[in-house]
Design an enzyme around this catalytic site. Structure first.
Site, PDB file in Angstrom:
ATOM      1  N   GLU A  38       0.841  -1.073  -0.054  1.00 30.41           N
ATOM      2  CA  GLU A  38      -0.047  -0.132  -0.067  1.00 30.41           C
ATOM      3  C   GLU A  38       0.802   1.239  -0.022  1.00 30.41           C
ATOM      4  O   GLU A  38       1.905   1.260   0.823  1.00 30.41           O
ATOM      5  CB  GLU A  38      -0.739   0.054   1.380  1.00 30.41           C
ATOM      6  CG  GLU A  38      -1.549   1.131   1.706  1.00 30.41           C
ATOM      7  CD  GLU A  38      -2.414   0.988   3.080  1.00 30.41           C
ATOM      8  OE1 GLU A  38      -1.987   0.277   3.840  1.00 30.41           O
ATOM      9  OE2 GLU A  38      -3.570   1.920   3.273  1.00 30.41           O
ATOM     10  N   LYS A 109      -9.672   2.251  -1.482  1.00 32.33           N
ATOM     11  CA  LYS A 109      -9.844   1.792  -0.123  1.00 32.33           C
ATOM     12  C   LYS A 109     -11.170   1.901   0.272  1.00 32.33           C
ATOM     13  O   LYS A 109     -11.381   3.166   0.616  1.00 32.33           O
ATOM     14  CB  LYS A 109      -8.533   1.910   0.521  1.00 32.33           C
ATOM     15  CG  LYS A 109      -8.602   1.293   1.974  1.00 32.33           C
ATOM     16  CD  LYS A 109      -7.332   1.758   2.827  1.00 32.33           C
ATOM     17  CE  LYS A 109      -6.918   0.789   3.887  1.00 32.33           C
ATOM     18  NZ  LYS A 109      -6.000   1.207   4.730  1.00 32.33           N
ATOM     19  N   CYS A 151      -5.024  -3.346   2.749  1.00 31.09           N
ATOM     20  CA  CYS A 151      -4.734  -3.484   4.083  1.00 31.09           C
ATOM     21  C   CYS A 151      -5.952  -3.708   5.141  1.00 31.09           C
ATOM     22  O   CYS A 151      -6.482  -4.650   4.956  1.00 31.09           O
ATOM     23  CB  CYS A 151      -3.822  -2.044   4.595  1.00 31.09           C
ATOM     24  SG  CYS A 151      -2.864  -2.430   6.129  1.00 31.09           S
TER      25      CYS A 151
HETATM   26  C1  ACM Z   1      -3.756  -0.061   7.291  1.00 40.51           C
HETATM   27  O1  ACM Z   1      -4.931  -0.249   6.628  1.00 40.51           O
HETATM   28  N1  ACM Z   1      -2.886   0.547   6.846  1.00 40.51           N
HETATM   29  C2  ACM Z   1      -3.693  -0.511   8.678  1.00 40.51           C
END
Ligand code: ACM
Length: 273
Positions: A38, A109, A151
């Site tokens: 990420e 995300k 993530c």
């Molecule tokens: C995250 O979502 N970078 C912990």
């Protein structure tokens, strides 16, 4: 299909340096599909929205996606990476999937973690699954079905369940993990959905603003039976490439009586919202 991850540290704000380091790591081995962390080119620990805006890039017009498109074409590979996307006034914690023929997909995300809620607009695109080609041993072209999540999406089982219901063989999971749970949890996520997962995490420490964040490494490829096919250390920059058969993710039968997706009793589950 040869799939791999890049586990790396990155220097906050040094986009070109981080990008070239990642390309150098990819160039050491051959794979059909690579997954990188990420926000691999910017770093993670922003301290102002101005910083996020300054490091954001258009997709696919920005320099990072353009460079990755060239690498994917030259090396005949597909690559998933996380980066900050600028779209109009919105800033997304996004990932792209690029292949030898161009841009394949973009994911924004959906579940933002901690201070990300101060910097990013929550993802507004549905989960999607994309075909990615690879050469079979006999020389023909086969297609794997690739989904993306980023993530913290892992902690919401709905993310991977949705990708599995859409037909994903492999879920690519760029990450900057700081909590210790995810590498083991991905075993369950893979098992309950019978899919391959590739988590590419960061290592190193970022100390910007008031806090210090340590990234836990332990990038991994997990098989549809929950088997850890490879797992990286918690401290070293590493790449790992293994051969998998994506088709093994397609039979959701657990035994003669049970099918992981067909046996769902959605009548008894809570719906939207
Ligand atoms: C995250 O979502 N970078 C912990």
């Amino acid at each position: 299909m040869k799939v791999g991850f890049v586990q790396m540290d990155c220097r906050f704000g040094e986009v070109e340096k981080n990008l070239e380091k990642a390309i150098g790591l990819i160039s050491r081995k051959k794979a059909d599909l690579w997954v990188l962390p990420e926000l691999f080119n910017t770093g993670y620990q922003f301290v102002s929205k101005r910083e996020v805006a300054d490091l954001a890039e258009a997709i696919p017009g920005g320099p990072t996606t353009q460079r990755l498109l060239a690498v994917a074409k030259e090396r005949r590979t597909s690559i998933v990476v996380g980066l900050v996307e600028r779209s109009g006034k919105a800033l997304y914690n996004a990932s792209v999937l690029v292949g030898p023929r161009g841009l394949i997909g973009v994911y924004r995300k959906i579940h933002l973690f901690y201070e990300e809620k101060k910097w990013f607009t929550p993802g507004n695109l549905p989960f999607e699954v994309y075909p990615v080609g690879y050469k079979s041993e006999k020389g023909g072209t086969l297609r794997a079905r690739i989904g993306m999540m980023i993530c913290f999406d892992w902690i919401f089982p709905e993310s991977m369940r949705t990708l599995a219901l859409l037909g994903a063989d492999i879920v690519c999971h760029p990450a900057n993990l700081v909590l210790p749970y995810c590498p083991d949890a991905m075993v369950t996520r893979s098992l309950e959905n019978h899919v391959f997962t590739i988590t590419a995490n960061r290592i190193g420490v970022e100390s910007r603003g008031k806090e210090s964040l340590r990234y836990i490494g332990r990038s991994e490829v997990v098989g549809p039976g929950g088997e850890i096919l490879c797992r990286a250390s918690d401290k070293k920059e590493e790449t790992s490439v293994i051969s998998i058969d994506p088709k093994l993710a397609r039979n959701k039968r657990l035994n003669r009586f049970n099918d992981l997706l067909k046996d769902r009793r959605s009548l008894f589950y809570l719906g939207r919202g």
